[in-house]
Structure formats: C-alpha cells, structure tokens
Design an enzyme around this catalytic site. Structure first.
Site, PDB file in Angstrom:
ATOM      1  N   TYR A   1       0.811  -1.223   0.000  1.00  0.00           N
ATOM      2  CA  TYR A   1       0.000   0.000   0.000  1.00  0.00           C
ATOM      3  C   TYR A   1       0.846   1.276   0.000  1.00  0.00           C
ATOM      4  O   TYR A   1       0.315   2.373  -0.114  1.00  0.00           O
ATOM      5  CB  TYR A   1      -0.912   0.038   1.233  1.00  0.00           C
ATOM      6  CG  TYR A   1      -1.882  -1.104   1.305  1.00  0.00           C
ATOM      7  CD1 TYR A   1      -2.948  -1.201   0.418  1.00  0.00           C
ATOM      8  CD2 TYR A   1      -1.736  -2.103   2.265  1.00  0.00           C
ATOM      9  CE1 TYR A   1      -3.844  -2.262   0.484  1.00  0.00           C
ATOM     10  CE2 TYR A   1      -2.627  -3.171   2.336  1.00  0.00           C
ATOM     11  CZ  TYR A   1      -3.673  -3.238   1.441  1.00  0.00           C
ATOM     12  OH  TYR A   1      -4.553  -4.285   1.510  1.00  0.00           O
TER      13      TYR A   1
ATOM     14  N   HIS B   1      -4.515   6.026  -1.495  1.00  0.00           N
ATOM     15  CA  HIS B   1      -5.136   5.978  -0.162  1.00  0.00           C
ATOM     16  C   HIS B   1      -4.120   6.294   0.945  1.00  0.00           C
ATOM     17  O   HIS B   1      -4.511   6.608   2.061  1.00  0.00           O
ATOM     18  CB  HIS B   1      -5.736   4.595   0.054  1.00  0.00           C
ATOM     19  CG  HIS B   1      -7.111   4.597   0.642  1.00  0.00           C
ATOM     20  ND1 HIS B   1      -7.953   5.688   0.650  1.00  0.00           N
ATOM     21  CD2 HIS B   1      -7.816   3.606   1.254  1.00  0.00           C
ATOM     22  CE1 HIS B   1      -9.094   5.368   1.233  1.00  0.00           C
ATOM     23  NE2 HIS B   1      -9.043   4.114   1.613  1.00  0.00           N
TER      24      HIS B   1
ATOM     25  N   TYR C   1      -5.142  -0.180  10.000  1.00  0.00           N
ATOM     26  CA  TYR C   1      -5.751  -0.121   8.681  1.00  0.00           C
ATOM     27  C   TYR C   1      -6.776   1.011   8.636  1.00  0.00           C
ATOM     28  O   TYR C   1      -7.358   1.398   9.636  1.00  0.00           O
ATOM     29  CB  TYR C   1      -6.379  -1.456   8.233  1.00  0.00           C
ATOM     30  CG  TYR C   1      -5.327  -2.464   7.834  1.00  0.00           C
ATOM     31  CD1 TYR C   1      -4.687  -2.368   6.598  1.00  0.00           C
ATOM     32  CD2 TYR C   1      -4.963  -3.483   8.691  1.00  0.00           C
ATOM     33  CE1 TYR C   1      -3.713  -3.281   6.234  1.00  0.00           C
ATOM     34  CE2 TYR C   1      -3.983  -4.406   8.333  1.00  0.00           C
ATOM     35  CZ  TYR C   1      -3.363  -4.290   7.102  1.00  0.00           C
ATOM     36  OH  TYR C   1      -2.396  -5.188   6.752  1.00  0.00           O
TER      37      TYR C   1
ATOM     38  N   ASN D   1      -9.863   1.544   7.625  1.00  0.00           N
ATOM     39  CA  ASN D   1     -11.256   1.478   8.047  1.00  0.00           C
ATOM     40  C   ASN D   1     -11.446   1.341   9.553  1.00  0.00           C
ATOM     41  O   ASN D   1     -12.571   1.352  10.033  1.00  0.00           O
ATOM     42  CB  ASN D   1     -11.968   0.327   7.327  1.00  0.00           C
ATOM     43  CG  ASN D   1     -11.982   0.516   5.829  1.00  0.00           C
ATOM     44  OD1 ASN D   1     -11.575   1.551   5.308  1.00  0.00           O
ATOM     45  ND2 ASN D   1     -12.439  -0.477   5.116  1.00  0.00           N
TER      46      ASN D   1
ATOM     47  N   ASP E   1      -6.766  11.246   1.929  1.00  0.00           N
ATOM     48  CA  ASP E   1      -7.025  11.388   0.497  1.00  0.00           C
ATOM     49  C   ASP E   1      -8.478  11.789   0.265  1.00  0.00           C
ATOM     50  O   ASP E   1      -9.333  11.553   1.113  1.00  0.00           O
ATOM     51  CB  ASP E   1      -6.732  10.068  -0.224  1.00  0.00           C
ATOM     52  CG  ASP E   1      -7.600   8.919   0.279  1.00  0.00           C
ATOM     53  OD1 ASP E   1      -7.519   8.604   1.487  1.00  0.00           O
ATOM     54  OD2 ASP E   1      -8.372   8.337  -0.512  1.00  0.00           O
TER      55      ASP E   1
ATOM     56  N   ASN F   1     -14.058   5.872   4.303  1.00  0.00           N
ATOM     57  CA  ASN F   1     -14.254   4.927   5.403  1.00  0.00           C
ATOM     58  C   ASN F   1     -13.381   5.212   6.626  1.00  0.00           C
ATOM     59  O   ASN F   1     -13.786   4.932   7.748  1.00  0.00           O
ATOM     60  CB  ASN F   1     -14.043   3.491   4.920  1.00  0.00           C
ATOM     61  CG  ASN F   1     -15.168   3.039   4.015  1.00  0.00           C
ATOM     62  OD1 ASN F   1     -16.306   3.455   4.177  1.00  0.00           O
ATOM     63  ND2 ASN F   1     -14.846   2.197   3.055  1.00  0.00           N
TER      64      ASN F   1
END
Length: 190
Positions: free
Chosen positions: A18, A23, A67, A69, A94, A115
């Site tokens: 990632y 994101h 993470y 979320n 973002d 989220n």
C-alpha cells in the site's frame, strides 16, 4: 507561555503493498512533515508515533497501524493518552472528490464516503474534527473506486507530488502555529 499540543494523524494502510497508493497520501504527508521537522517515528500502540516541536507547538504525529477502516481506535487512544483538545487534532487523508494535489482544510463535516473518516467519527462520537483533504482525483470508471484509491499515482501526478506534499506540510504547520482559519484561508484550493 504554555505550549499548545497537537495530534496530527495521517491516514493510510500499513504494508509495502500500500506504500505508494493514493489511499496512503496521509502517510506520505506525515513522513515529509516528520523529515522536515527532524521527527522520528517509533512503533507504538495502534500506530507509528513521532513527537517533536514546530516552533512553539508540540506535535504528536500518528500513522495508525489499524488499517484505514479502523483508524478511529488509534485516534481515540492517542487523543486521550496525549490529552489533546478537540480543536487541536488534524486528520490528513485522500479525497477523490478533489483534483490531484488540491488541498481542502475544514473544521468538521461529513466523511464524504471516506471509510477512515467514517470510522473516526463513529469512534469519537462526532464529525466535528479538523481534517485536511488531499485531492487524488477521480479518473476511474464507475464501480472502480476501491481499485483506484488502492492504485498507484499516475506519472503526471508523480511529477507534481513533491511540491503538493510540501504545500500540504505547510498547511499542517499553519494549522499548528496560526490556527485553522488562517490555514484554510491560505491553503484551501491552492
């Protein structure tokens, strides 16, 4: 004079896969801010934390390891642990509703479908917290939003990346040193 303390949270997902995705722009902004301020991150509870000073402001930088979320748990923990005042924490994330590199700071508001922001609002019990949204564009076919935000930046975006990240760092510094109104007036849509 007492020094104000700020919690600056950059949103992203942990893991090499990632690292350079859209994101993770919150992580990228915090990494640049930390480097410019000689702040080093340490692996702590719920995230990577760096502490330092920017002129007369004490800053606690947080990159949650929960993470995207589930970012709210990390935010709440460090918000309470560091005894941060509600107007002295800032979320950097973002935003697909903004063209690449566009900055938009706000004192509160909706999660806009993000989220990470949705989870923070749920855990903190309010949507009234400052945030700096960094535009990542929205050049994706309908239904491909997740692939887009978890995808890599275009070559064109990368040519402008360093300058836009530096501008975001300036906005964070302005938030800490001069307040949200000054930061909004000087950095929104710039």
């Amino acid at each position: 004079m007492t020094m104000s303390k700020f919690l600056i949270v950059g949103l992203g997902n942990i893991g090499e896969e990632y690292a350079n995705t859209r994101h993770n722009i919150g992580f990228k902004v915090l990494d640049a801010f930390a480097k410019a301020s000689n702040i080093v991150f340490e692996d702590k509870r719920y995230g990577f934390v760096g502490k330092g000073r920017v002129k007369n402001a004490e800053v606690v930088l947080l990159k949650p390891s929960t993470y995207m979320n589930l970012s709210g748990n990390a935010v709440r923990y460090w918000f309470n642990k560091e005894n941060i005042e509600p107007d002295k924490f800032l979320i950097v994330c973002d935003d697909i509703a903004l063209p690449f590199g566009t900055l938009r700071m706000k004192p509160g508001g909706s999660d806009g479908g993000h989220n990470g922001l949705k989870n923070i609002a749920s855990v903190m019990g309010s949507q009234q917290y400052p945030r700096l949204r960094f535009g990542v564009g929205n050049d994706f076919p309908r239904g491909s939003q997740i692939d887009f935000v978890l995808g890599l930046f275009s070559d064109d975006d990368l040519t402008k990346m360093d300058e836009r990240v530096e501008k975001a760092c300036e906005a964070v510094r302005a938030f800490c040193l001069s307040g949200i109104q000054y930061a909004m007036n000087n950095y929104n849509n710039k």
